[in-house]
Each structure stands twice: as structure tokens, then as C-alpha cells.
Design an enzyme around this catalytic site. Sequence first.
Site, PDB file in Angstrom:
ATOM      1  N   CYS A  63      38.958  34.136  43.304  1.00 50.08           N
ATOM      2  CA  CYS A  63      38.281  34.218  42.450  1.00 50.08           C
ATOM      3  C   CYS A  63      36.886  34.171  41.620  1.00 50.08           C
ATOM      4  CB  CYS A  63      38.544  32.995  41.105  1.00 50.08           C
ATOM      5  SG  CYS A  63      37.866  32.962  39.789  1.00 50.08           S
ATOM      6  N   CYS A  66      35.214  31.085  40.178  1.00 46.01           N
ATOM      7  CA  CYS A  66      35.126  29.436  39.952  1.00 46.01           C
ATOM      8  C   CYS A  66      35.861  29.416  42.080  1.00 46.01           C
ATOM      9  CB  CYS A  66      36.668  28.655  39.392  1.00 46.01           C
ATOM     10  SG  CYS A  66      37.951  29.506  40.647  1.00 46.01           S
ATOM     11  N   CYS A 111      42.689  34.764  35.856  1.00 45.91           N
ATOM     12  CA  CYS A 111      42.030  33.504  37.009  1.00 45.91           C
ATOM     13  C   CYS A 111      43.162  32.410  36.691  1.00 45.91           C
ATOM     14  CB  CYS A 111      40.917  33.279  37.370  1.00 45.91           C
ATOM     15  SG  CYS A 111      41.260  31.458  38.226  1.00 45.91           S
ATOM     16  N   CYS A 114      40.232  28.945  36.154  1.00 45.92           N
ATOM     17  CA  CYS A 114      39.635  28.883  34.884  1.00 45.92           C
ATOM     18  C   CYS A 114      39.883  30.001  34.190  1.00 45.92           C
ATOM     19  CB  CYS A 114      38.136  28.943  35.758  1.00 45.92           C
ATOM     20  SG  CYS A 114      37.835  30.970  36.465  1.00 45.92           S
ATOM     21  N   CYS A 135      45.528  45.439  38.599  1.00 42.38           N
ATOM     22  CA  CYS A 135      44.459  46.390  39.100  1.00 42.38           C
ATOM     23  C   CYS A 135      43.111  45.675  38.124  1.00 42.38           C
ATOM     24  CB  CYS A 135      44.557  47.137  37.677  1.00 42.38           C
ATOM     25  SG  CYS A 135      43.278  48.491  37.395  1.00 42.38           S
TER      26      CYS A 135
HETATM   27 ZN   LIG Z   1      38.508  31.192  39.154  1.00 36.62          ZN
END
Ligand SMILES: [Zn+2]
Length: 148
Positions: A63, A66, A111, A114, A135
Site C-alpha cells: 500500500c 501505509c 487497503c 488504512c 484492477c
Molecule cells: Zn494502507
Amino acid sequence: MRCPRHPAYGWPVSPDENALPRTEDEWRVRLTPEEFRVLREAGTERPFTGEYVDTKTAGVYHCRACGLELFSSDTKFDSHCGWPSFDDAIPGRVKEIQDRSLGMARTEIRCARCDSHLGHVFHGEGFTPKDTRHCVNSVSIRLEPNPG
Ligand SMILES: [Zn+2]
């Protein structure tokens, strides 16, 4: 966070230096404008412009907001849709949310840690045996290549 050169003049130290931002203003200073627009405002980068569209490097995609590990390069495939595509996520790292914007029923992916926007997930397109396409915006993720 303290200024490393002037520790005595550091700004207030948060209880946990690694704590995630709690407000959108805190995210705004941490991310670039394009990252903020996509990750925190559920924007979409233009197709075929992202840095990972055709990437084949072995590694793990984290991510961008985060740092949580989200996708393995093993699950990345060529969808020719203009965005990085994965037929699976690392278990428990991506959450799915029904999205009815733009007059379409789609499933948004975020995510799990976060809550930042990653992209959308589609089923039944027949690209791979798993029949699933995550995607993902390149700007939502960052590749950490495997060592060696
Ligand atoms: Zn994250």
C-alpha cells in the site's frame, strides 16, 4: 516526528511515531497530490499511464499510503486494460465495498489497514483460472522487488 538536525526544536512527538494519519489533512501532507487524489478521494489514474502497468518484476506490492503488503507479483497478469491487474490479493489485506458511483454497480477495493482506495475488483471476465481481476491504480501501490 522530530527534526533530525535540531532535536531540541522538534515538533510535538506523537505517542507512536508510526501511527497512521487520523485526518485527511494529515494524509495530505504525507502523500503527493496525485497519491492523495487516488488513495484518499477514490480517484482513478488515466489508463496506460501508471508505472506498474507492464511491470514483470518479482516482488511484493505494498500500500503506497501505509506500507501494508497487498499483492504478490505472482498474481499479476496482463489484462491489457491499462492498469496493473492481479487475480488475487494477499489474504485479509484488501477489503471490498459496494460502489454505485458513475451509475454502475462495482466493487471498490481498499487497503484493509488504512482504508485507502486501491481500485476495483471484477469477477467472471475469464482472464485467469481464478476468474478475478483486481484492477489497481499504480499510484496506490509500491513494488518492493524480491532481493537478488
Ligand atoms: Zn494502507
